[in-house]
Design a protein around this motif. Structure first.
Motif, PDB file in Angstrom:
ATOM      1  N   TYR A  65      12.586  -0.333   8.441  1.00  0.00           N
ATOM      2  CA  TYR A  65      12.555  -0.743   7.035  1.00  0.00           C
ATOM      3  C   TYR A  65      11.461   0.018   6.273  1.00  0.00           C
ATOM      4  O   TYR A  65      11.677   0.481   5.148  1.00  0.00           O
ATOM      5  CB  TYR A  65      12.299  -2.248   6.923  1.00  0.00           C
ATOM      6  CG  TYR A  65      13.497  -3.118   7.202  1.00  0.00           C
ATOM      7  CD1 TYR A  65      14.788  -2.717   6.876  1.00  0.00           C
ATOM      8  CD2 TYR A  65      13.324  -4.384   7.765  1.00  0.00           C
ATOM      9  CE1 TYR A  65      15.874  -3.535   7.112  1.00  0.00           C
ATOM     10  CE2 TYR A  65      14.413  -5.217   8.008  1.00  0.00           C
ATOM     11  CZ  TYR A  65      15.685  -4.795   7.684  1.00  0.00           C
ATOM     12  OH  TYR A  65      16.766  -5.615   7.921  1.00  0.00           O
ATOM     13  N   ASP A  66      10.290   0.137   6.891  1.00  0.00           N
ATOM     14  CA  ASP A  66       9.196   0.856   6.237  1.00  0.00           C
ATOM     15  C   ASP A  66       9.566   2.323   6.030  1.00  0.00           C
ATOM     16  O   ASP A  66       9.313   2.906   4.964  1.00  0.00           O
ATOM     17  CB  ASP A  66       7.917   0.754   7.068  1.00  0.00           C
ATOM     18  CG  ASP A  66       7.318  -0.649   7.069  1.00  0.00           C
ATOM     19  OD1 ASP A  66       7.902  -1.557   6.445  1.00  0.00           O
ATOM     20  OD2 ASP A  66       6.260  -0.842   7.712  1.00  0.00           O
ATOM     21  N   LYS A  69      12.099   2.793   3.140  1.00  0.00           N
ATOM     22  CA  LYS A  69      11.472   2.724   1.822  1.00  0.00           C
ATOM     23  C   LYS A  69      10.870   4.078   1.444  1.00  0.00           C
ATOM     24  O   LYS A  69      11.102   4.595   0.337  1.00  0.00           O
ATOM     25  CB  LYS A  69      10.398   1.639   1.812  1.00  0.00           C
ATOM     26  CG  LYS A  69       9.624   1.501   0.501  1.00  0.00           C
ATOM     27  CD  LYS A  69       8.646   0.328   0.617  1.00  0.00           C
ATOM     28  CE  LYS A  69       7.867   0.111  -0.681  1.00  0.00           C
ATOM     29  NZ  LYS A  69       6.859   1.156  -0.911  1.00  0.00           N
ATOM     30  N   SER A  88      14.717  -3.500   2.910  1.00  0.00           N
ATOM     31  CA  SER A  88      14.068  -4.770   3.252  1.00  0.00           C
ATOM     32  C   SER A  88      13.958  -5.645   2.013  1.00  0.00           C
ATOM     33  O   SER A  88      13.454  -5.204   0.971  1.00  0.00           O
ATOM     34  CB  SER A  88      12.674  -4.507   3.826  1.00  0.00           C
ATOM     35  OG  SER A  88      12.063  -5.706   4.241  1.00  0.00           O
ATOM     36  N   PHE A  91      10.892  -5.837  -0.311  1.00  0.00           N
ATOM     37  CA  PHE A  91      10.339  -4.654  -0.960  1.00  0.00           C
ATOM     38  C   PHE A  91      10.758  -4.544  -2.423  1.00  0.00           C
ATOM     39  O   PHE A  91      10.271  -3.662  -3.143  1.00  0.00           O
ATOM     40  CB  PHE A  91      10.795  -3.390  -0.231  1.00  0.00           C
ATOM     41  CG  PHE A  91      10.200  -3.193   1.134  1.00  0.00           C
ATOM     42  CD1 PHE A  91       9.189  -4.019   1.615  1.00  0.00           C
ATOM     43  CD2 PHE A  91      10.652  -2.179   1.965  1.00  0.00           C
ATOM     44  CE1 PHE A  91       8.652  -3.847   2.874  1.00  0.00           C
ATOM     45  CE2 PHE A  91      10.118  -1.982   3.223  1.00  0.00           C
ATOM     46  CZ  PHE A  91       9.114  -2.816   3.687  1.00  0.00           C
ATOM     47  N   TYR A 198       3.987  -4.104  13.822  1.00  0.00           N
ATOM     48  CA  TYR A 198       4.030  -4.129  12.358  1.00  0.00           C
ATOM     49  C   TYR A 198       5.383  -4.617  11.855  1.00  0.00           C
ATOM     50  O   TYR A 198       6.415  -4.387  12.463  1.00  0.00           O
ATOM     51  CB  TYR A 198       3.746  -2.743  11.787  1.00  0.00           C
ATOM     52  CG  TYR A 198       2.296  -2.330  11.861  1.00  0.00           C
ATOM     53  CD1 TYR A 198       1.281  -3.184  11.439  1.00  0.00           C
ATOM     54  CD2 TYR A 198       1.944  -1.077  12.351  1.00  0.00           C
ATOM     55  CE1 TYR A 198      -0.035  -2.799  11.499  1.00  0.00           C
ATOM     56  CE2 TYR A 198       0.613  -0.681  12.418  1.00  0.00           C
ATOM     57  CZ  TYR A 198      -0.374  -1.553  11.993  1.00  0.00           C
ATOM     58  OH  TYR A 198      -1.696  -1.174  12.056  1.00  0.00           O
ATOM     59  N   ASP A 199       5.347  -5.263  10.735  1.00  0.00           N
ATOM     60  CA  ASP A 199       6.511  -5.833  10.048  1.00  0.00           C
ATOM     61  C   ASP A 199       6.919  -7.158  10.668  1.00  0.00           C
ATOM     62  O   ASP A 199       6.878  -8.197  10.018  1.00  0.00           O
ATOM     63  CB  ASP A 199       7.689  -4.847  10.020  1.00  0.00           C
ATOM     64  CG  ASP A 199       8.744  -5.255   8.986  1.00  0.00           C
ATOM     65  OD1 ASP A 199       8.485  -6.180   8.193  1.00  0.00           O
ATOM     66  OD2 ASP A 199       9.820  -4.629   8.958  1.00  0.00           O
ATOM     67  N   GLN A 386       2.251  -3.449  -3.512  1.00  0.00           N
ATOM     68  CA  GLN A 386       1.876  -2.774  -2.265  1.00  0.00           C
ATOM     69  C   GLN A 386       2.189  -3.659  -1.045  1.00  0.00           C
ATOM     70  O   GLN A 386       1.338  -3.890  -0.173  1.00  0.00           O
ATOM     71  CB  GLN A 386       0.393  -2.395  -2.275  1.00  0.00           C
ATOM     72  CG  GLN A 386       0.007  -1.383  -3.319  1.00  0.00           C
ATOM     73  CD  GLN A 386       0.500   0.027  -3.002  1.00  0.00           C
ATOM     74  OE1 GLN A 386       0.995   0.284  -1.928  1.00  0.00           O
ATOM     75  NE2 GLN A 386       0.393   0.933  -3.962  1.00  0.00           N
ATOM     76  N   THR A 387       3.436  -4.108  -0.971  1.00  0.00           N
ATOM     77  CA  THR A 387       3.834  -5.080   0.057  1.00  0.00           C
ATOM     78  C   THR A 387       3.468  -4.627   1.464  1.00  0.00           C
ATOM     79  O   THR A 387       2.894  -5.394   2.243  1.00  0.00           O
ATOM     80  CB  THR A 387       5.351  -5.338  -0.017  1.00  0.00           C
ATOM     81  OG1 THR A 387       5.680  -5.822  -1.317  1.00  0.00           O
ATOM     82  CG2 THR A 387       5.782  -6.358   1.016  1.00  0.00           C
ATOM     83  N   VAL A 388       3.817  -3.405   1.815  1.00  0.00           N
ATOM     84  CA  VAL A 388       3.613  -2.949   3.192  1.00  0.00           C
ATOM     85  C   VAL A 388       2.130  -2.912   3.538  1.00  0.00           C
ATOM     86  O   VAL A 388       1.706  -3.417   4.582  1.00  0.00           O
ATOM     87  CB  VAL A 388       4.250  -1.563   3.403  1.00  0.00           C
ATOM     88  CG1 VAL A 388       3.893  -1.011   4.779  1.00  0.00           C
ATOM     89  CG2 VAL A 388       5.774  -1.650   3.252  1.00  0.00           C
ATOM     90  N   ARG A 391       0.694  -6.427   3.722  1.00  0.00           N
ATOM     91  CA  ARG A 391       1.143  -7.078   4.966  1.00  0.00           C
ATOM     92  C   ARG A 391       0.344  -6.556   6.156  1.00  0.00           C
ATOM     93  O   ARG A 391      -0.092  -7.312   7.023  1.00  0.00           O
ATOM     94  CB  ARG A 391       2.632  -6.790   5.165  1.00  0.00           C
ATOM     95  CG  ARG A 391       3.286  -7.517   6.323  1.00  0.00           C
ATOM     96  CD  ARG A 391       4.603  -6.840   6.693  1.00  0.00           C
ATOM     97  NE  ARG A 391       4.365  -5.591   7.400  1.00  0.00           N
ATOM     98  CZ  ARG A 391       5.073  -4.483   7.210  1.00  0.00           C
ATOM     99  NH1 ARG A 391       6.042  -4.436   6.310  1.00  0.00           N
ATOM    100  NH2 ARG A 391       4.790  -3.397   7.919  1.00  0.00           N
ATOM    101  N   LYS A 392       0.133  -5.236   6.197  1.00  0.00           N
ATOM    102  CA  LYS A 392      -0.601  -4.647   7.318  1.00  0.00           C
ATOM    103  C   LYS A 392      -2.063  -5.082   7.344  1.00  0.00           C
ATOM    104  O   LYS A 392      -2.693  -5.092   8.404  1.00  0.00           O
ATOM    105  CB  LYS A 392      -0.503  -3.119   7.264  1.00  0.00           C
ATOM    106  CG  LYS A 392       0.865  -2.585   7.678  1.00  0.00           C
ATOM    107  CD  LYS A 392       0.892  -1.058   7.669  1.00  0.00           C
ATOM    108  CE  LYS A 392       2.227  -0.523   8.175  1.00  0.00           C
ATOM    109  NZ  LYS A 392       2.285   0.960   8.185  1.00  0.00           N
TER     110      LYS A 392
END
Length: 435
Positions: A65-66, A69, A88, A91, A198-199, A386-388, A391-392
């Motif tokens: 998914y990352d 994007k 995703s 996003f 991750y994710d 800045q979702t990713v 989240r990280k």
């Protein structure tokens, strides 16, 4: 002697070619370049291309998914936007804020319908992640909730009733202790394993925060997360204790694939995975298994997961019409039902479950109904500016907890600081600035 064709003949010939010209679009699908999902989606797209003559769709398998994007954004910026992207679902807010996505509202209007009428057939829990600022930006396609998978034989061996899987965190810990098998200092079988990559890890941390009574983020504003809160601390401490206090979960980051492999091999008795893994488990598990709701501490609650169909800016009118035609076909009740039966994701359209083939499938596979039964307790999936990266910020710190390098309270404070710093541009842009 040869004569030049008349102007009329040329017009007729060119018109004939134009009549059979197809609009070509790319469909970005988040999978690596091999595996059953890729083969099935290739078959689906081939069937669509053969069913009509107006649009030719090329499937592009775009990784995680990352990765999807990043690749879709890069293609769009290069002036070659994909026609449709399976993105995703969480996003959409970030992509809309970046100016990357086309609203689907004008296309609904051209079809003589409204967002409310269009979404009426989709499960209510999916609506928030499909819309941004009151406009439709995504069509739910493959959706999930986390599920508790458990080995029935292990339950019986440990004196547990497989018809009554653990419903609370306390029951869960008790079951995990009984299911864990040790030979001296060696653990031969863990009671529980969950993905820490991750994710996936962020999604499951949201799950545990929700089931502990908390909220992971502000669903109404993209600049606020609730990492350093009592409800999240309870979830983080629960994970830390499973590893280091109760010793029923392996230390360190276990990737999603290893979680599935260990469950299939009988090396772990309970796992938390997406309903999107259901078909894989069903087709490969040699021992009896079942699935259940995610255990609760305070309440039953799970986040929606999965992906929605979106359209990136930059397409011309012809491409946009072709992309919309394909997206509508792909998200029909029949196609969504077929994909659900194949993949294990639940079908986002309620009407898919009215189809005879879905009724027959659920009768034969009652495990596929558990995710649907969980939907009344489902909430939106984490979505911020800045979702990713945001989240990280939590995942990095919680991975440190899994590795024994940090304690939960320290990790959450650092995660909150890092997330706030990442969201500061959005906060500065939108927050009310008092003198």
């Amino acid at each position: 002697m040869r004569f030049a064709p008349s102007l009329a003949a040329l017009v007729i010939a060119l018109g004939s070619v134009s009549a059979f010209a197809q609009t070509k679009i790319d469909f970005y699908f988040p999978q690596p370049v091999d595996g059953p999902f890729v083969r099935e989606m290739t078959r689906i797209v081939k069937g669509y291309n053969e069913s009509q003559k107006d649009v030719e769709v090329t499937p592009v398998f775009s990784g995680s998914y990352d990765d999807t994007k990043l690749k879709a954004q890069a293609a769009s910026k290069a002036g070659k936007p994909p026609g449709v992207v399976l993105m995703s679902a969480n996003f959409l807010l970030d992509l809309k804020l970046a100016g990357d996505l086309d609203s689907l509202e004008p296309l609904l209007k051209d079809d003589g319908t409204t967002r409310e009428k269009y979404l009426a057939d989709f499960w209510p829990a999916l609506h928030i992640n499909a819309t941004v600022d009151g406009e439709l930006y995504g069509i739910p396609y493959q959706n999930s909730t986390p599920l508790l998978y458990f080995n029935v034989d292990h339950f019986k061996e440990a004196g547990l009733d497989p018809s009554r899987p653990p419903r609370t965190w306390a029951e869960f810990v008790d079951a995990a202790k009984k299911l864990t098998k040790r030979n001296g200092d060696t653990v031969e079988r863990y009671g529980f394993t969950m993905p820490g990559n991750y994710d996936y890890f962020g999604w499951l941390m949201e799950t545990l925060c929700m089931s502990n009574g908390g909220n992971y983020y502000n669903a109404s504003w993209g600049g606020e997360v609730y990492y350093d809160t009592p409800s999240m601390l309870g979830a983080a401490q629960f994970i830390e204790d499973l590893v280091f206090k109760h010793k029923v979960m392996p230390q360190g980051v276990v990737e999603q694939g290893a979680v599935s492999t260990n469950f299939l091999a009988g090396k772990t008795s309970m796992i938390l995975l997406s309903t999107g893994s259901l078909s894989f488990i069903r087709n490969n598990m040699k021992m009896p298994y079942n699935v259940a709701f995610v255990p609760r501490n305070v309440r039953n609650a799970v986040p929606i997961g999965g992906a929605s169909l979106v359209m990136f800016k930059g397409q011309n009118a012809e491409q946009k019409a072709a992309s919309w035609k394909f997206a509508k076909w792909l998200s029909s009740a029949e196609q969504l039902g077929s994909w659900s039966r194949f993949s294990g994701y639940f079908a986002p359209r309620k009407s898919s479950y009215d189809l005879p083939e879905m009724k027959e499938f659920l009768a034969k596979n009652p495990d596929a109904k558990v995710a649907i039964d969980q939907l009344p307790y489902a909430q939106p999936w984490f979505a911020t500016y800045q979702t990713v990266a945001v989240r990280k910020a939590l995942e990095d710190e919680m991975q440190a907890v899994l590795n024994g390098k940090k304690k939960a309270p320290e990790a959450l404070k650092e995660a909150q600081r890092n997330a706030d710093a990442l969201m500061k541009p959005y906060i500065d842009q939108t927050a009310l600035k008092l003198p």
